[in-house]
Design an enzyme around this catalytic site. Sequence first.
Site, PDB file in Angstrom:
ATOM      1  N   ARG A 133       0.836  -1.199   0.000  1.00  0.00           N
ATOM      2  CA  ARG A 133       0.000   0.000   0.000  1.00  0.00           C
ATOM      3  C   ARG A 133       0.879   1.261   0.000  1.00  0.00           C
ATOM      4  NH1 ARG A 133      -0.886   4.786   1.807  1.00  0.00           N
ATOM      5  NH2 ARG A 133      -0.359   4.118   3.915  1.00  0.00           N
ATOM      6  N   ASP A 134       1.453   1.592   1.133  1.00  0.00           N
ATOM      7  CA  ASP A 134       2.231   2.834   1.233  1.00  0.00           C
ATOM      8  C   ASP A 134       3.419   2.809   0.278  1.00  0.00           C
ATOM      9  OD1 ASP A 134       2.760   5.326   2.202  1.00  0.00           O
ATOM     10  OD2 ASP A 134       3.460   4.693   4.162  1.00  0.00           O
ATOM     11  N   HIS A 155       4.635   4.211  12.684  1.00  0.00           N
ATOM     12  CA  HIS A 155       4.851   4.159  11.235  1.00  0.00           C
ATOM     13  C   HIS A 155       5.907   5.209  10.890  1.00  0.00           C
ATOM     14  CE1 HIS A 155       3.066   4.013   7.006  1.00  0.00           C
ATOM     15  NE2 HIS A 155       3.625   5.205   6.984  1.00  0.00           N
ATOM     16  N   HIS A 184       8.952   6.810   8.283  1.00  0.00           N
ATOM     17  CA  HIS A 184       9.631   6.916   6.996  1.00  0.00           C
ATOM     18  C   HIS A 184      11.086   7.293   7.271  1.00  0.00           C
ATOM     19  CE1 HIS A 184       6.336   6.688   3.946  1.00  0.00           C
ATOM     20  NE2 HIS A 184       5.635   6.764   5.060  1.00  0.00           N
ATOM     21  N   CYS A 215       6.219   9.990  -0.503  1.00  0.00           N
ATOM     22  CA  CYS A 215       5.036  10.745  -0.119  1.00  0.00           C
ATOM     23  C   CYS A 215       4.722  11.701  -1.263  1.00  0.00           C
ATOM     24  CB  CYS A 215       5.282  11.525   1.171  1.00  0.00           C
ATOM     25  SG  CYS A 215       3.925  12.627   1.577  1.00  0.00           S
ATOM     26  N   ASN A 260       9.186   4.024   3.560  1.00  0.00           N
ATOM     27  CA  ASN A 260       9.102   3.567   4.948  1.00  0.00           C
ATOM     28  C   ASN A 260      10.433   2.942   5.344  1.00  0.00           C
ATOM     29  OD1 ASN A 260       6.290   2.971   3.550  1.00  0.00           O
ATOM     30  ND2 ASN A 260       5.916   3.450   5.682  1.00  0.00           N
TER      31      ASN A 260
HETATM   32 ZN    ZN Z   1       3.527   6.347   5.215  1.00  0.00          ZN
END
Ligand code: ZN
Length: 303
Positions: free
Chosen positions: A16-17, A208, A210, A241, A250
């Site tokens: 996802r991210d 979470h 990065h 991002c 991440n």
């Molecule tokens: Zn993120």
Amino acid sequence: MQTEIKKVQLVEVGPRDGLQNDPTILDPDARIEFITRLVDAGIRRIEAVSFVNDKRVPAMAGAEAVMAGVPRGRGVSYIGLALNPRGFERAVLAGVDEVNYVVCASDTFNQRNQGAPRADTLASMHDIARRARDAKLPCSLSIATAFGCPFEGEVDVAIIRDIARQANDAGIMELGLADTIGVASPFDVKLRVAAAREAAPGVTIRCHFHNTRNTGIANAYAAIEAGVAVLDASTAGIGGCPFAPKATGNIGSEDLLYMLHRMGIETGVDLPKLITVAKWLEGTLGHATSAQVSRAGLFPVAA
Ligand code: ZN
């Protein structure tokens, strides 16, 4: 070195991210293959899809097709991300095991990311949490830009406290503190984890990070020291991002696992297998990735 925590749950957010912010777009079949390889490596909680507008986020198109093809019956919990009530409805219909709803600590970021004022997104959380309960789906809340915003700069801890309190009242099962643009330091982590825990005593805290400014692994360590046992990471460190063009991904799952395993903390994940997945992913995406353990290799074995 040993901390009090003996076990950490890795939440793999690469599908996802990671993929959402990668220049290479993978179709649903390739994303299913990625997820299947992660499951084979022992990962049991995966943020698999995001229910957003396909035109706005082409990398997440076909979320329903991905959910229809992921391996079942192996004890994996698949998380679907929702940014609004419409996304939540799609997630339920697609058969996710959990929903992760997102609110941004920064109002400007919320407006850009979700097209709505933060207050509106937060107000919808109460309704979504109730509907998730009715549907018997665990519902977590991620606070994006919890450590800083590209538009507003510093994010007041009082905002984190307020959102955490509301999440607690809404019956949210888990609260994620997300350093969306990778600006946090370990000190910020301790401060914000403590604030969130105090405001939401009944809620599990998840973090979470990065690695945009190379503090990601230090922040993960700080979170563990603060008693956080659920951490997000992405295989090969993919991601970025959309609102921070130079942001990297991440923290790499294999980098995080290397540290955890060397600390004697269990994760249930087979690290050599995950390194193979990272290498496969790099080949599939067709560009270099940022995590380091795949390149350096594991702790050397005596000859
Ligand atoms: Zn993120």
